[in-house]
Motif scaffolding. Structure first.
Motif, short mmCIF file in Angstrom:
data_model
loop_
_atom_site.label_atom_id
_atom_site.label_comp_id
_atom_site.label_asym_id
_atom_site.label_seq_id
_atom_site.Cartn_x
_atom_site.Cartn_y
_atom_site.Cartn_z
N ASN A 130 0.80 -1.22 0.00
CA ASN A 130 0.00 0.00 0.00
C ASN A 130 0.84 1.28 0.00
N GLY A 131 2.16 1.14 -0.05
CA GLY A 131 3.03 2.30 -0.21
C GLY A 131 3.43 3.01 1.06
N PHE A 132 3.12 2.42 2.23
CA PHE A 132 3.50 3.04 3.50
C PHE A 132 4.92 2.60 3.86
N VAL A 133 5.90 3.17 3.16
CA VAL A 133 7.28 2.71 3.32
C VAL A 133 7.79 2.91 4.74
N GLN A 134 7.33 3.98 5.40
CA GLN A 134 7.78 4.25 6.76
C GLN A 134 7.26 3.21 7.75
N ASP A 135 6.04 2.73 7.51
CA ASP A 135 5.47 1.72 8.40
C ASP A 135 6.01 0.34 8.07
N LYS A 136 6.39 0.12 6.83
CA LYS A 136 7.10 -1.11 6.47
C LYS A 136 8.43 -1.15 7.21
N ALA A 137 9.13 -0.01 7.25
CA ALA A 137 10.40 0.07 7.97
C ALA A 137 10.20 -0.22 9.46
N LEU A 138 9.16 0.38 10.02
CA LEU A 138 8.90 0.20 11.45
C LEU A 138 8.55 -1.26 11.75
N ALA A 139 7.75 -1.89 10.90
CA ALA A 139 7.38 -3.29 11.11
C ALA A 139 8.61 -4.20 11.02
N HIS A 140 9.49 -3.93 10.07
CA HIS A 140 10.75 -4.70 9.99
C HIS A 140 11.57 -4.51 11.27
N GLU A 141 11.62 -3.27 11.76
CA GLU A 141 12.40 -2.99 12.96
C GLU A 141 11.83 -3.71 14.18
N ARG A 142 10.51 -3.69 14.31
CA ARG A 142 9.89 -4.38 15.44
C ARG A 142 10.07 -5.90 15.32
N PHE A 143 10.02 -6.44 14.09
CA PHE A 143 10.25 -7.87 13.89
C PHE A 143 11.70 -8.22 14.22
N MET A 144 12.62 -7.30 13.93
CA MET A 144 14.02 -7.48 14.31
C MET A 144 14.15 -7.62 15.83
N GLU A 145 13.48 -6.71 16.55
CA GLU A 145 13.54 -6.75 18.01
C GLU A 145 12.92 -8.05 18.54
N PHE A 146 11.87 -8.51 17.92
CA PHE A 146 11.23 -9.77 18.30
C PHE A 146 12.22 -10.92 18.17
N HIS A 147 12.92 -11.00 17.05
CA HIS A 147 13.88 -12.08 16.85
C HIS A 147 15.05 -12.00 17.83
N LEU A 148 15.48 -10.79 18.15
CA LEU A 148 16.59 -10.62 19.09
C LEU A 148 16.19 -11.00 20.51
N LYS A 149 15.09 -10.44 20.97
CA LYS A 149 14.72 -10.57 22.38
C LYS A 149 13.91 -11.82 22.69
N GLN A 150 13.02 -12.19 21.80
CA GLN A 150 12.15 -13.33 22.05
C GLN A 150 12.77 -14.64 21.58
N GLN A 151 13.38 -14.61 20.40
CA GLN A 151 13.87 -15.83 19.79
C GLN A 151 15.38 -16.03 19.93
N GLY A 152 16.11 -14.94 20.21
CA GLY A 152 17.57 -15.04 20.27
C GLY A 152 18.16 -15.45 18.93
N ASP A 153 17.52 -15.02 17.86
CA ASP A 153 17.88 -15.44 16.51
C ASP A 153 18.56 -14.29 15.77
N ASP A 154 19.89 -14.27 15.79
CA ASP A 154 20.62 -13.18 15.16
C ASP A 154 20.49 -13.17 13.64
N TYR A 155 20.30 -14.35 13.03
CA TYR A 155 20.22 -14.42 11.58
C TYR A 155 19.02 -13.63 11.07
N TRP A 156 17.81 -13.95 11.60
CA TRP A 156 16.62 -13.25 11.14
C TRP A 156 16.56 -11.83 11.66
N ALA A 157 17.17 -11.58 12.82
CA ALA A 157 17.24 -10.21 13.33
C ALA A 157 18.06 -9.34 12.37
N LYS A 158 19.17 -9.88 11.90
CA LYS A 158 20.01 -9.13 10.96
C LYS A 158 19.28 -8.90 9.64
N TYR A 159 18.54 -9.90 9.21
CA TYR A 159 17.77 -9.77 7.97
C TYR A 159 16.80 -8.60 8.07
#
Length: 265
Positions: A206-235
Motif C-alpha cells: 500500500n506504499g507506506f514505506v515508513q510503516d514497512k520500515a517500522l514493522a521490519h524494525e519491530r520484527f528485528m527486536e522480536f527475533h533478538l529478544k524473544q527468539q535469540g535469533d541473530d540471523y533473522w534479526a540481521k535480515y
C-alpha cells in the motif's frame, strides 16, 4: 484542502526530501498571508520531516529547528486556545519519541494527546496517531504494570479494528502491527510472527514505506529478544535500514544503526 493534502503526503509515505522541497515554500506562503491557525497545525509536520532528515538543531525527538521552536509554539497556541495545533504538536512529539526509542517519554506525552474525535472529527492523521498511542502502550507494558498498559493498548487496537472493519484499507497494516505487538506480549510467538509478516507485506503493497520500515524494525527486536535469533534479526535490521532510507529518514536510520551496531558487523 491544502492542510489535508500536506498531512496526507506525510502520512502516506512520500519521500521526506521531496516533501520538504514542497513544504518549505508552501508554509512560507501560508505564513505570508497570516493564516496562523493553518500554519500552526502544519509546522510541526515540517519540523518532524526535518528532524527525520537529520536537520534538527537539538535532539531529533524535540520539535526545534529550522521550521519552529517547540516551547515557543506551545506557549502561543496554548495561550490562544488553538486545540487542533496543540494536538498536532503533541501527536508529532509522540511519534518521534516512539521512533527514537524513548518509550517512557512517549508514555508521558500520551496523555497530552487528546482524542482527535473530540477536537477535529475526521482529522486526517487520526489513524497514525492512534497507531503510535497503541504501540507506546504495548512498549510500556513490556517493562512493567502489564495489565494497565495492555488494557490501554487494547483500547487503541479495538478503535483501529473498527475502522478496519468499516472498510478503511489504510488501517490494515496498523492492525497487523498492533496485533503482533500484543501477541508478543502474550507469548504467542507464532501469531506474532504471522502478524509482523502481514504488517510488512501490507504496508509495502500500500506504499507506506515508513510503516514497512517500522514493522521490519519491530520484527528485528522480536527475533533478538524473544527468539535469540541473530540471523533473522540481521535480515530485518537490513530491511528496516533500506526502508528508512527509501523514506529519506536519515536520522532514524542512523539511530537504528547505532542502537543495533552488532547487527552491522
Amino acid at each position: 484542502m491544502l492542510l489535508i493534502c500536506i498531512i496526507l503526503q506525510y502520512e502516506s509515505g512520500k519521500n521526506l526530501l521531496r516533501l520538504e522541497d514542497a513544504l518549505g515554500p508552501q508554509l512560507e506562503q501560508i505564513k505570508f498571508y497570516q493564516q496562523d491557525a493553518v500554519f500552526n497545525v502544519l509546522v510541526p509536520y515540517r519540523q518532524t520531516v526535518l528532524n527525520l532528515l537529520g536537520f534538527s538543531s537539538e535532539e531529533p525527538i524535540i520539535l526545534t529547528g529550522i521550521a519552529m521552536e517547540e516551547e515557543e509554539l506551545l506557549k502561543v497556541i496554548t495561550a490562544d486556545g488553538q486545540q487542533t495545533a496543540l494536538n498536532a504538536v503533541h501527536s508529532q512529539r509522540l511519534e518521534l519519541a516512539y521512533l527514537f526509542g524513548r518509550y517512557c517519554l512517549a508514555s508521558k506525552i500520551l496523555d497530552e494527546v487528546k482524542p482527535w474525535e473530540a477536537i477535529a472529527p475526521g482529522y486526517v492523521a487520526i489513524f497514525r496517531t492512534s497507531m503510535f498511542q497503541g504501540l507506546t502502550c504495548y512498549a510500556i507494558a513490556a517493562t512493567g504494570d502489564r495489565r494497565k498498559w495492555m488494557k490501554r493498548g487494547d483500547a487503541f487496537l479495538k478503535k483501529i479494528e473498527r475502522w478496519f472493519k468499516s472498510g478503511n484499507v489504510n488501517t490494515v497494516h496498523i492492525v497487523h502491527l498492533l496485533r503482533a505487538e500484543r501477541a508478543w506480549l502474550q507469548g504467542k510467538t507464532a501469531v506474532a510472527e504471522t502478524q509482523y509478516g502481514e504488517a510488512i507485506s501490507v504496508a509495502g503493497r500500500n506504499g507506506f514505506v515508513q510503516d514497512k520500515a517500522l514493522a521490519h524494525e519491530r520484527f528485528m527486536e522480536f527475533h533478538l529478544k524473544q527468539q535469540g535469533d541473530d540471523y533473522w534479526a540481521k535480515y530485518h535490521f537490513n530491511k528496516a535500514l533500506m526502508a528508512w532510507g527509501d523514506w529519506g529518514a536519515v536520522a532514524k536510520a542512523d539511530h537504528l544503526r547505532i542502537a543495533r551496531a552488532k547487527l552491522s558487523a
